[in-house]
Design a protein around this motif. Structure first.
Motif, PDB file in Angstrom:
ATOM      1  N   THR A  66       2.218  -2.710  22.826  1.00  0.00           N
ATOM      2  CA  THR A  66       2.818  -3.598  21.830  1.00  0.00           C
ATOM      3  C   THR A  66       2.644  -3.024  20.429  1.00  0.00           C
ATOM      4  OG1 THR A  66       2.319  -5.544  23.185  1.00  0.00           O
ATOM      5  CG2 THR A  66       2.786  -5.940  20.857  1.00  0.00           C
ATOM      6  N   VAL A  67       3.700  -3.107  19.630  1.00  0.00           N
ATOM      7  CA  VAL A  67       3.602  -2.849  18.199  1.00  0.00           C
ATOM      8  C   VAL A  67       3.641  -4.221  17.527  1.00  0.00           C
ATOM      9  CG1 VAL A  67       4.649  -1.786  16.174  1.00  0.00           C
ATOM     10  CG2 VAL A  67       4.697  -0.591  18.383  1.00  0.00           C
ATOM     11  N   LEU A  68       2.496  -4.637  17.028  1.00  0.00           N
ATOM     12  CA  LEU A  68       2.339  -5.977  16.461  1.00  0.00           C
ATOM     13  C   LEU A  68       2.423  -5.914  14.942  1.00  0.00           C
ATOM     14  CD1 LEU A  68       1.623  -8.990  16.895  1.00  0.00           C
ATOM     15  CD2 LEU A  68      -0.797  -8.323  16.820  1.00  0.00           C
ATOM     16  N   VAL A  69       3.251  -6.778  14.357  1.00  0.00           N
ATOM     17  CA  VAL A  69       3.434  -6.822  12.910  1.00  0.00           C
ATOM     18  C   VAL A  69       2.938  -8.163  12.395  1.00  0.00           C
ATOM     19  CG1 VAL A  69       5.067  -6.596  11.011  1.00  0.00           C
ATOM     20  CG2 VAL A  69       5.475  -5.360  13.154  1.00  0.00           C
ATOM     21  N   GLY A  70       1.985  -8.131  11.463  1.00  0.00           N
ATOM     22  CA  GLY A  70       1.430  -9.348  10.888  1.00  0.00           C
ATOM     23  C   GLY A  70       1.872  -9.527   9.446  1.00  0.00           C
ATOM     24  N   PHE A  71       2.228 -10.751   9.091  1.00  0.00           N
ATOM     25  CA  PHE A  71       2.662 -11.087   7.736  1.00  0.00           C
ATOM     26  C   PHE A  71       1.696 -12.117   7.157  1.00  0.00           C
ATOM     27  CE2 PHE A  71       6.397  -9.861  10.154  1.00  0.00           C
ATOM     28  CZ  PHE A  71       7.085  -9.004   9.287  1.00  0.00           C
ATOM     29  N   ALA A  72       1.011 -11.763   6.075  1.00  0.00           N
ATOM     30  CA  ALA A  72       0.044 -12.662   5.444  1.00  0.00           C
ATOM     31  C   ALA A  72       0.521 -13.036   4.046  1.00  0.00           C
ATOM     32  CB  ALA A  72      -1.331 -11.999   5.374  1.00  0.00           C
ATOM     33  N   PRO A  73       0.008 -14.141   3.482  1.00  0.00           N
ATOM     34  CA  PRO A  73       0.396 -14.537   2.126  1.00  0.00           C
ATOM     35  C   PRO A  73       0.242 -13.414   1.110  1.00  0.00           C
ATOM     36  CG  PRO A  73      -0.814 -16.316   3.167  1.00  0.00           C
ATOM     37  CD  PRO A  73      -0.882 -15.141   4.102  1.00  0.00           C
ATOM     38  N   GLY A  74       1.123 -13.428   0.119  1.00  0.00           N
ATOM     39  CA  GLY A  74       1.105 -12.386  -0.899  1.00  0.00           C
ATOM     40  C   GLY A  74       1.957 -11.189  -0.546  1.00  0.00           C
ATOM     41  N   GLY A  75       2.696 -11.267   0.567  1.00  0.00           N
ATOM     42  CA  GLY A  75       3.533 -10.145   0.974  1.00  0.00           C
ATOM     43  C   GLY A  75       2.801  -9.070   1.748  1.00  0.00           C
ATOM     44  N   VAL A  76       1.570  -9.346   2.173  1.00  0.00           N
ATOM     45  CA  VAL A  76       0.783  -8.368   2.930  1.00  0.00           C
ATOM     46  C   VAL A  76       1.365  -8.210   4.338  1.00  0.00           C
ATOM     47  CG1 VAL A  76      -1.475  -7.895   3.972  1.00  0.00           C
ATOM     48  CG2 VAL A  76      -1.331  -8.774   1.631  1.00  0.00           C
ATOM     49  N   GLU A  99       7.634  -7.340  -1.338  1.00  0.00           N
ATOM     50  CA  GLU A  99       7.835  -7.923  -2.674  1.00  0.00           C
ATOM     51  C   GLU A  99       8.673  -9.186  -2.545  1.00  0.00           C
ATOM     52  OE1 GLU A  99       6.308  -6.760  -5.249  1.00  0.00           O
ATOM     53  OE2 GLU A  99       5.560  -4.936  -4.262  1.00  0.00           O
ATOM     54  N   LYS A 100       8.467 -10.105  -3.471  1.00  0.00           N
ATOM     55  CA  LYS A 100       9.257 -11.326  -3.448  1.00  0.00           C
ATOM     56  C   LYS A 100      10.738 -10.995  -3.615  1.00  0.00           C
ATOM     57  CE  LYS A 100       5.847 -14.789  -4.754  1.00  0.00           C
ATOM     58  NZ  LYS A 100       5.490 -15.896  -5.668  1.00  0.00           N
ATOM     59  N   TYR A 101      11.558 -11.761  -2.919  1.00  0.00           N
ATOM     60  CA  TYR A 101      12.989 -11.449  -2.849  1.00  0.00           C
ATOM     61  C   TYR A 101      13.782 -12.758  -2.817  1.00  0.00           C
ATOM     62  CZ  TYR A 101      17.403  -9.689  -0.887  1.00  0.00           C
ATOM     63  OH  TYR A 101      18.719  -9.391  -0.660  1.00  0.00           O
ATOM     64  N   THR A 102      14.901 -12.768  -3.502  1.00  0.00           N
ATOM     65  CA  THR A 102      15.787 -13.934  -3.495  1.00  0.00           C
ATOM     66  C   THR A 102      17.053 -13.599  -2.734  1.00  0.00           C
ATOM     67  OG1 THR A 102      14.933 -14.710  -5.633  1.00  0.00           O
ATOM     68  CG2 THR A 102      17.059 -15.588  -4.896  1.00  0.00           C
TER      69      THR A 102
END
Length: 362
Positions: free
Chosen positions: A142-152, A172-175
């Motif tokens: 498995t290639v596991l991708v984690g997304f944490a607050p702050g764009g980490v 980075e924040k994006y609209t």
């Protein structure tokens, strides 16, 4: 004559340019056929209480795996169910946009990832836990991708009994343009609906009630998931009050990594640079062959503080996380020690249970 000479020179330049353009293309095609391939599936996670959902995009390279798998419901370093399993090259890039429900914002990332490290991990593999069938080595699936607050963004290689970090990245924040949102179908448009985002945060199947209550009124701990990545040189030690032997241990770390160590590894028991453990399961047996299992869940703040205190004067020092099993084989006490310094961990949750009776090896 001059015109002819110019025409010849121009033709040579064109020929040289075409040749230079063709060589990389041919080399890329040739390299693609030689790329190592492994059986793997993509997966997505986020810290419990901070759900995300990938709007579009995924893992790229000489393969593509979408990371749009719905709202995350597990915890940091946990896997759900990917849909793109198969034998294929590993990814070399991540390119996606995701919604962070707790932050009520959207992030974007388009970044190379550590392809060479990932290939090395998959090639080398690790000891197989199911060795009774004679298989001593296995590899990640498995290639596991984690997304944490702050764009980490953290990517791990994951398999049965082992999870290893590949790298840490930053979005980075994006609209998302409103014109693009307007073209989405009703389901996709919900990602950008304020009411639906609020409902996700109130859904107890996404965030258990006790977790939501624990987070209530507290700011998002930005940077915490980078703190988890700090590694220390430590090893586990086990004190058995009666004759017997350790069988195996399994660690879940706060940084999302996991590691299983078997009896022979515990005999060698080297100091290793590891993150701080979150949970530990281990098994042992007494001299009669009766098997026991222990499950340890650390109090997060207590163990983080203990490691910080132990290492504050010597970050490169080595420490032992000691587990003492009582004479009745029904309780375990835990302490962290480095030379003369010892810190007990009384808030640790301990569960001990009987397992099958086994014959000790002679």
């Amino acid at each position: 004559m001059i015109k002819l000479l110019r025409a010849l020179i121009f033709g040579m330049l064109i020929s040289l340019t075409v040749s230079c353009q063709n060589k990389p293309q041919n080399r890329m095609l040739e390299d693609y056929t030689k790329l190592p391939k492994f059986e793997w599936v993509e997966n997505v996670c986020s810290p419990l209480g901070y759900p995300i959902e990938v709007y579009r995009g995924g893992l790229e390279g000489n393969t593509y795996a979408s990371l749009s798998q719905g709202v995350t419901t597990g915890e940091w370093g946990s896997s759900g169910g990917g849909t793109n399993n198969g034998v294929k090259p590993l990814p070399s890039r991540i390119n996606c946009i995701w919604v962070s429900y707790a932050e009520n914002c959207t992030y974007s990332i388009d970044s190379d990832i550590d392809y060479q490290r990932m290939v090395q991990l998959f090639k080398e593999g690790y000891p197989d836990s199911n060795r009774k069938f004679g298989k001593k080595q296995t590899t990640f699936d498995t290639v596991l991708v984690g997304f944490a607050p702050g764009g980490v963004v953290v990517i791990w290689a994951m398999g049965a009994g082992r999870t290893v970090e590949v790298g840490r990245y930053k979005g980075e924040k994006y609209t998302v343009p409103q014109a693009e949102i307007d073209k989405l179908d009703n389901h996709e448009r919900l990602l950008f609906d304020a009411t639906d985002r609020k409902n996700i945060m109130l859904n107890t199947k996404v965030i258990p009630l006790e977790v939501r209550e624990a987070h209530a009124g507290k700011p998002i701990p930005f940077g915490l998931w980078d703190t988890y990545r700090t590694r220390y040189s430590w090893r586990p030690t086990f004190v058995l009050r009666t004759e017997g032997e350790m069988v195996a241990t399994y660690y879940d770390m706060f940084n999302g990594e996991a590691e299983e160590i078997f009896a022979e590894g515990l005999i060698e028991n080297k100091f290793e640079k590891r993150a701080i453990p979150k949970r530990i399961n281990f098994g042992w047996r007494d001299k009669e062959g009766q098997g026991y299992g222990g499950r340890i869940i650390f109090d997060e703040q207590e163990i983080l503080n203990a490691f910080e205190e132990i290492y504050k004067d010597d970050i490169e020092g080595a420490s032992e996380l000691q587990f003492s099993i009582n004479y009745a084989n029904d309780y375990v006490t835990v302490l962290l020690k480095q030379r003369e310094k010892e810190i007990r961990l009384p808030k640790t949750k301990v569960k001990v249970y009987h397992s099958s009776k086994l014959t000790l090896k002679k």
